[in-house]
Design an enzyme around this catalytic site. Structure first.
Site, mmCIF file in Angstrom:
data_model
loop_
_atom_site.group_PDB
_atom_site.id
_atom_site.type_symbol
_atom_site.label_atom_id
_atom_site.label_comp_id
_atom_site.label_asym_id
_atom_site.label_seq_id
_atom_site.Cartn_x
_atom_site.Cartn_y
_atom_site.Cartn_z
ATOM 1 N N ARG A 135 0.964 -4.762 -5.749
ATOM 2 C CA ARG A 135 0.962 -6.036 -5.033
ATOM 3 C C ARG A 135 1.228 -7.089 -6.111
ATOM 4 O O ARG A 135 0.607 -7.057 -7.166
ATOM 5 C CB ARG A 135 -0.379 -6.243 -4.332
ATOM 6 C CG ARG A 135 -0.684 -5.082 -3.354
ATOM 7 C CD ARG A 135 -1.779 -5.380 -2.402
ATOM 8 N NE ARG A 135 -2.310 -4.169 -1.767
ATOM 9 C CZ ARG A 135 -1.931 -3.699 -0.570
ATOM 10 N NH1 ARG A 135 -1.027 -4.325 0.133
ATOM 11 N NH2 ARG A 135 -2.469 -2.605 -0.079
ATOM 12 N N ASP B 94 -0.234 1.523 8.461
ATOM 13 C CA ASP B 94 -0.750 0.624 9.510
ATOM 14 C C ASP B 94 0.025 0.640 10.832
ATOM 15 O O ASP B 94 -0.506 0.204 11.858
ATOM 16 C CB ASP B 94 -0.769 -0.827 9.004
ATOM 17 C CG ASP B 94 -1.790 -1.033 7.906
ATOM 18 O OD1 ASP B 94 -2.712 -0.206 7.822
ATOM 19 O OD2 ASP B 94 -1.673 -2.008 7.139
ATOM 20 N N GLN C 238 -7.617 8.432 3.309
ATOM 21 C CA GLN C 238 -6.639 8.309 4.407
ATOM 22 C C GLN C 238 -5.219 8.031 3.902
ATOM 23 O O GLN C 238 -4.257 8.175 4.624
ATOM 24 C CB GLN C 238 -7.040 7.157 5.339
ATOM 25 C CG GLN C 238 -8.307 7.424 6.107
ATOM 26 C CD GLN C 238 -8.903 6.147 6.687
ATOM 27 O OE1 GLN C 238 -8.581 5.766 7.771
ATOM 28 N NE2 GLN C 238 -9.793 5.516 5.942
ATOM 29 N N THR D 112 4.223 2.269 5.791
ATOM 30 C CA THR D 112 2.838 1.791 5.770
ATOM 31 C C THR D 112 2.031 2.621 6.748
ATOM 32 O O THR D 112 2.546 2.983 7.815
ATOM 33 C CB THR D 112 2.743 0.293 6.156
ATOM 34 O OG1 THR D 112 1.373 -0.038 6.409
ATOM 35 C CG2 THR D 112 3.547 -0.060 7.399
ATOM 36 N N ALA E 97 15.621 10.558 0.178
ATOM 37 C CA ALA E 97 16.740 10.383 1.109
ATOM 38 C C ALA E 97 17.648 9.232 0.662
ATOM 39 O O ALA E 97 18.882 9.341 0.714
ATOM 40 C CB ALA E 97 16.210 10.120 2.513
ATOM 41 N N ASP F 244 2.285 -1.323 11.952
ATOM 42 C CA ASP F 244 2.154 -2.644 12.559
ATOM 43 C C ASP F 244 3.419 -3.501 12.499
ATOM 44 O O ASP F 244 3.339 -4.714 12.413
ATOM 45 C CB ASP F 244 0.989 -3.399 11.902
ATOM 46 C CG ASP F 244 1.169 -3.534 10.400
ATOM 47 O OD1 ASP F 244 2.113 -2.927 9.850
ATOM 48 O OD2 ASP F 244 0.372 -4.242 9.767
ATOM 49 N N GLU G 50 -11.508 -0.989 10.163
ATOM 50 C CA GLU G 50 -12.218 -1.819 9.170
ATOM 51 C C GLU G 50 -12.145 -3.319 9.466
ATOM 52 O O GLU G 50 -13.044 -4.066 9.094
ATOM 53 C CB GLU G 50 -11.748 -1.513 7.746
ATOM 54 C CG GLU G 50 -10.281 -1.807 7.511
ATOM 55 C CD GLU G 50 -9.809 -1.424 6.110
ATOM 56 O OE1 GLU G 50 -8.609 -1.181 5.956
ATOM 57 O OE2 GLU G 50 -10.624 -1.374 5.189
ATOM 58 N N ARG H 110 -7.078 -3.233 8.473
ATOM 59 C CA ARG H 110 -7.664 -4.583 8.344
ATOM 60 C C ARG H 110 -7.220 -5.469 9.499
ATOM 61 O O ARG H 110 -8.002 -6.195 10.078
ATOM 62 C CB ARG H 110 -7.223 -5.223 7.023
ATOM 63 C CG ARG H 110 -8.175 -4.988 5.874
ATOM 64 C CD ARG H 110 -7.816 -5.879 4.717
ATOM 65 N NE ARG H 110 -6.368 -5.917 4.501
ATOM 66 C CZ ARG H 110 -5.714 -5.308 3.523
ATOM 67 N NH1 ARG H 110 -6.387 -4.646 2.621
ATOM 68 N NH2 ARG H 110 -4.409 -5.392 3.399
ATOM 69 N N ASP I 19 4.522 -5.015 6.072
ATOM 70 C CA ASP I 19 4.995 -6.336 6.485
ATOM 71 C C ASP I 19 5.119 -7.304 5.308
ATOM 72 O O ASP I 19 6.051 -8.104 5.246
ATOM 73 C CB ASP I 19 4.120 -6.910 7.609
ATOM 74 C CG ASP I 19 2.667 -7.047 7.228
ATOM 75 O OD1 ASP I 19 2.224 -6.326 6.308
ATOM 76 O OD2 ASP I 19 1.954 -7.867 7.837
ATOM 77 N N GLY J 191 0.836 -1.208 0.000
ATOM 78 C CA GLY J 191 0.000 0.000 0.000
ATOM 79 C C GLY J 191 0.863 1.246 0.000
ATOM 80 O O GLY J 191 1.932 1.258 0.611
HETATM 81 P P1 ATP Z 1 0.608 -2.511 3.540
HETATM 82 O O1 ATP Z 1 0.998 -2.702 5.003
HETATM 83 O O2 ATP Z 1 0.450 -1.085 3.188
HETATM 84 O O3 ATP Z 1 -0.512 -3.387 3.095
HETATM 85 P P2 ATP Z 1 2.493 -4.443 2.567
HETATM 86 O O4 ATP Z 1 3.918 -4.336 2.182
HETATM 87 O O5 ATP Z 1 2.199 -5.268 3.798
HETATM 88 O O6 ATP Z 1 1.911 -2.980 2.685
HETATM 89 P P3 ATP Z 1 1.380 -6.527 0.885
HETATM 90 O O7 ATP Z 1 0.452 -6.449 -0.275
HETATM 91 O O8 ATP Z 1 1.033 -7.389 2.022
HETATM 92 O O9 ATP Z 1 1.639 -5.020 1.339
HETATM 93 O O10 ATP Z 1 2.819 -7.011 0.353
HETATM 94 C C1 ATP Z 1 3.432 -6.371 -0.754
HETATM 95 C C2 ATP Z 1 4.011 -7.378 -1.675
HETATM 96 O O11 ATP Z 1 5.061 -8.103 -1.014
HETATM 97 C C3 ATP Z 1 3.061 -8.475 -2.136
HETATM 98 O O12 ATP Z 1 2.221 -8.040 -3.172
HETATM 99 C C4 ATP Z 1 4.030 -9.553 -2.592
HETATM 100 O O13 ATP Z 1 4.537 -9.254 -3.866
HETATM 101 C C5 ATP Z 1 5.170 -9.400 -1.580
HETATM 102 N N1 ATP Z 1 5.013 -10.416 -0.520
HETATM 103 C C6 ATP Z 1 4.140 -10.432 0.507
HETATM 104 N N2 ATP Z 1 4.255 -11.557 1.238
HETATM 105 C C7 ATP Z 1 5.232 -12.298 0.648
HETATM 106 C C8 ATP Z 1 5.820 -13.568 0.889
HETATM 107 N N3 ATP Z 1 5.454 -14.331 1.919
HETATM 108 N N4 ATP Z 1 6.799 -13.988 0.043
HETATM 109 C C9 ATP Z 1 7.191 -13.237 -1.010
HETATM 110 N N5 ATP Z 1 6.659 -12.047 -1.298
HETATM 111 C C10 ATP Z 1 5.706 -11.559 -0.488
#
Ligand code: ATP
Length: 327
Positions: A75, A131, A258, A129, A25, A133, A226, A175, A106, A14
């Protein structure tokens, strides 16, 4: 220690306000140290499609104040497979990238961890992020701005709520994480906050809101993350409506607004500090870590620890305060 000649930087998952300040930076710290930078567009998807951008100090001019990410984000399901990770690594090598800075949440850190365990490529992650988290950083980039956006909306909702004796259920992003809801609840003076991490019974909520009504509160604001288990703001409002004739019950879903907007000063400074630190840590030979902020000091956390969800704790004192401060 192998010399790093070219760093690849990308944003993934996200989008979050402050990602641009972080890219700036990273790019400028690397170039200052004589290291080339390749921007990778659309996160892991761009790695799989060799969507690279040779960046220089001017590539990141006039972006510190912009929300979103100039590198775009995505994603990517293919990267979650071993074949996808292999293909991405081959493309990185062909581009001459010998180290990575990943900015995301994460999921992004999970992908980075897998890549670094499979192949010998130094990687530093930066928590970007809304979140908030990840274990190992008190704050993630974008969280402060997103919470401020929510507060601005709540303040406006409060004006109309108080004028009409209204009860508002305001649904905010989160979420799996109640961080935005919790901080927005405290700083927006909410009557109740519902989070994914804490089970709140509907009876308990109704009893709290009934006391408020008896005490002639002129408005009532309930913040609902949510991912709250009770089923979201609309469902909650429906279940509560029949119990109250004193209040006119309304729902507002804040949604994607947001995520957008100019990053706060806090997020710009955080993003700059973490981007600067990530590059310097790579050049010092560090890898497989998340660069975060702990107690106003930049700190490193191994990725496996940062991703250990059981270590992450909500600010419990804030949760206790919500009901006390809203009597
Ligand atoms: P946000 O917290 O804003 O949702 P995020 O980094 O957690 O951000 P995700 O969609 O969960 O967003 O993860 C981003 C991308 O990281 C995924 O679309 C995927 O390509 C990669 N990814 C997530 N989990 C794994 C995994 N277990 N192994 C390999 N790639 C992963």
């Amino acid at each position: 220690m192998t010399k790093i000649n070219k760093i690849g930087v990308f944003t993934s998952g996200g989008d979050a306000p402050g990602m641009n300040a972080c890219i700036r930076a990273v790019v400028r710290t690397a170039i200052f140290s004589g290291v080339e930078v390749s921007g990778i567009r659309r996160g892991y998807q761009g790695m799989l499609e060799s969507d690279f951008w040779t960046m220089n100090a001017r590539s990141v001019g006039n972006i510190i104040h912009l929300g979103g990410t100039i590198l775009k984000t995505a994603r990517c399901l293919e990267f979650m497979t071993d074949e996808g990770i292999e293909k991405a690594y081959r493309n990185l090598k062909s581009e001459g990238i010998d180290a990575l800075v990943a900015i995301g949440g994460d999921g992004t850190a999970k992908g980075a961890l897998r890549l670094s365990e499979r192949f010998d490529i130094p990687i530093m992650c930066i928590p970007g992020t809304i979140d908030n988290d990840l274990y190992g950083s008190d704050f993630t980039i974008g969280y402060d701005t997103a919470t401020n956006t929510v507060i601005e909306a709540i303040d406006k909702i409060r004006d109309t709520a108080a004028s009409h004796n209204r009860m508002f259920f305001v649904e905010v992003m989160g979420r799996d994480s109640g961080c935005i809801a919790l901080r927005a609840g405290i700083s927006g003076g909410a009557e109740a906050v519902l989070l994914p991490e804490v089970e709140t019974g509907i009876d308990e909520l109704i009893s709290k809101l009934s006391i408020d009504a008896k005490n002639k509160k002129t408005s009532s604001i309930v913040i609902v993350a949510e991912g709250d288990k009770s089923g979201g703001a609309y469902q909650l409002a429906q279940r509560v409506t029949e119990k109250f004739d004193y209040y006119d019950v309304k729902v507002t879903i804040l949604g994607h607004l947001q995520r957008g907007g100019s990053p706060s000063s806090f997020d710009r400074v955080l993003a700059s500090r973490l981007g600067y630190a990530a590059v310097n840590e790579l050049l010092r030979g560090n890898s497989g870590q998340m660069v975060g902020l702990r107690g106003n000091t930049v700190a490193l956390t191994p990725l496996s620890e940062a991703l250990n969800a059981s270590k992450f704790k909500l600010e419990e004192d804030l949760m206790e305060m919500v009901s006390v401060l809203s009597i």
